[in-house]
Design a protein around this motif. Structure first.
Motif: not given
Lengths: 351, 351
Positions: A106-110, A121-138
């Motif tokens: 998933x993504x997150x910006x805050x 997800x603190x107790x999840x077997x597999x960690x959740x991957x997070x991408x940081x959403x970036x405002x590159x001008x949009x």
């Protein structure tokens, strides 16, 4: 081809064209070593998501948890990125269930969004991957500085149950050098702090043929390319022959020599203009303007409209993704033959 | 009230306000001796159609055969006018079935449509009532001269299985005297030929409080009034307190001091502008502009946005009828309490 056995208005999807579109852009990405992660928002059909994976896509993009649920349960898709800040107990609970089934990111910006994900997800077997959403001008979502991106990357990296996966942006069109600079600077800043940045996800159909001009990106997300539409034709991204989705309509009134009315309005074509004049392109009749829409009526104008009540036309919409969302089913076409209706499985999935 | 138990985005319908709207305009029509025939396109809910009938409406208006089917089968409605040129074998066959169940009337503005109806109803036990649609300035469907109206009236009158019922118009806003003149002239011309004109159907929410200014009309059709929206508030037709439908959203990103992003875009609010600037009114925050929408994001701007991720807001849309069509269900509210979801039975019924 106006398919006399299909009741109008109808959304037609030409599978031959859609599959050629999928293969053409997959080949482009392959040529430049860019991973492809198509956005299912355009078609909302499990069969086309599967076709995109078969062609070489590494997974799919969804905007909402409910879209991911539909694609996983009905399409058997195994790798999903949800490009939205997911917030609230109900959505987080559903997200956690999905993460137990497939490879999910998933993504997150805050921080508030990250805290919600971390709590889930603190107790999840597999960690959740997070991408940081970036405002590159949009100027939609996304952190607005590389410093803020680096701060969030470190924050994610410090949470058990979460894994920082990299950066994501929905870029402004035609500004590839600026996007490249923005993402490169953020990547370096994060790496300097000892955190790696394995994924940089860029995307968008308007800039698809320039995808390679942001070489820092590792993957490209793209939705509209599967069907194409009037907005992309207008930008020179595709031709009318590459447009896989059209709206089949019937002329129901010809009040004057310069005006006809068809049986599709905003409830099929929507009001999306995307900067264009008029509401669509009538195939084979470039002289006609789709001048106005109300909910069930489309008003066509031309110097000499030369149409009769009962005539059938096909209209390429301005914006195809939103048209996919209007009806419960589309009519599939292959080899010029109508194959029947297919439910738009992820239609209306806004949660 | 932002209903923490309802997942967002959600379409909220306040039944107290909707019923007050129904009763207020029914009283207005009663005062002027005008029959009321509400258009169900706004709510698409059998329960509100029933409530409109209970309040005194003589029947309902639908735009499509499939809407009429939904309202008859699920709402038990017994009198339906379909204000659309109905063309094609499938629709005509379904129309004939409906005519065997309820009091049904339709409109037509051309010979081809009338021929289709005549071919279908030539052996019907009860003739189908047809109103001639008149273009009194709206420039959509409708005959453009009173002579053409009289010709079609005579043509209908000569068909077995059909009965000429009168005239129908979707009028231009704020031009009541011109509409009155147009319809009066056509009525006289038809009556001169020995055909009576029992029904003259006028309508539209923008001109609702001036409905009596077209006294030649016998009935008024109206849809938006049941919920009201930003376009009607802007015209002075209603206040914000009269707006029964709002979109409940959650703030999912606050990228800068002047911008926040909510979890509803065109897939809920639609792109309909109706001439307005911005995409809705945030209740309690008139300083905020709903500056931009993409499919799943709504971008809010203000000098000082002063919102946090997780905050809930309610947005009155520009155009409420199209918002009703976006989600499969609405959340009903009464007395400030959420009653649960109700399926939008006639959603997506474009056939």
């Amino acid at each position: 081809m106006t398919f006399p056995d299909i009741d109008t208005p109808a959304v037609l999807v030409d599978l031959d064209i859609a599959e050629a579109n999928i293969d053409r852009f997959q080949a482009h990405c392959d040529e430049y070593g860019l991973k492809l992660r198509p956005h299912i928002k355009t078609h909302k059909l499990p069969r086309l998501a599967q076709r995109q994976i078969q062609a070489g896509a590494i997974g799919i993009t969804c905007q909402k948890v409910s879209e991911a649920e539909a694609m996983i349960s009905e399409g058997g898709i195994e790798d999903v990125l949800i490009t939205f800040n997911i917030f609230g107990a109900d959505k987080l609970s559903r997200l956690k269930k999905l993460a137990q089934k497939v490879r999910l990111s998933v993504v997150a910006d805050n921080v508030a969004t990250i805290d919600g994900l971390a709590g889930t997800f603190c107790d999840a077997d597999v960690p959740l991957t997070i991408l940081v959403e970036c405002d590159t001008g949009g100027a939609r979502c996304g952190v607005t500085t590389s410093e803020a991106a680096a701060e969030l990357a470190a924050y994610i990296d410090g949470q058990s149950g979460l894994m920082f996966g990299g950066l994501m942006t929905y870029p402004p069109t035609g500004q590839e050098p600026a996007v490249q600079d923005w993402l490169t600077k953020a990547k370096k800043m994060i790496e300097t702090s000892g955190v790696s940045v394995p994924i940089i996800s860029n995307g968008g159909s308007p800039g698809m043929w320039q995808a390679q001009d942001v070489p820092v990106a590792t993957e490209y997300r793209i939705g509209t390319y599967v069907y194409n539409d009037r907005s992309l034709q207008d930008r020179g991204v595709c031709t009318w022959d590459d447009c896989a989705l059209s709206v089949l309509v019937t002329v129901i009134s010809v009040p004057s020599a310069g005006r006809a009315v068809v049986d599709a309005g905003t409830k099929v074509l929507t009001s999306d203009l995307l900067g264009l004049d008029g509401h669509g392109h009538v195939l084979g009749r470039p002289d006609i303007k789709v001048a106005g829409l109300s909910e069930e009526h489309g008003v066509l104008t031309a110097d000499d409209i030369n149409l009769n009540v009962g005539d059938r036309l096909r209209i390429i919409p301005n914006h195809v993704c939103v048209v996919s969302n209007m009806l419960d089913e589309v009519q599939l076409i292959r080899g010029g033959t109508a194959l029947g209706a297919s439910p738009v499985v992820a239609r209306g999935k806004v949660w």
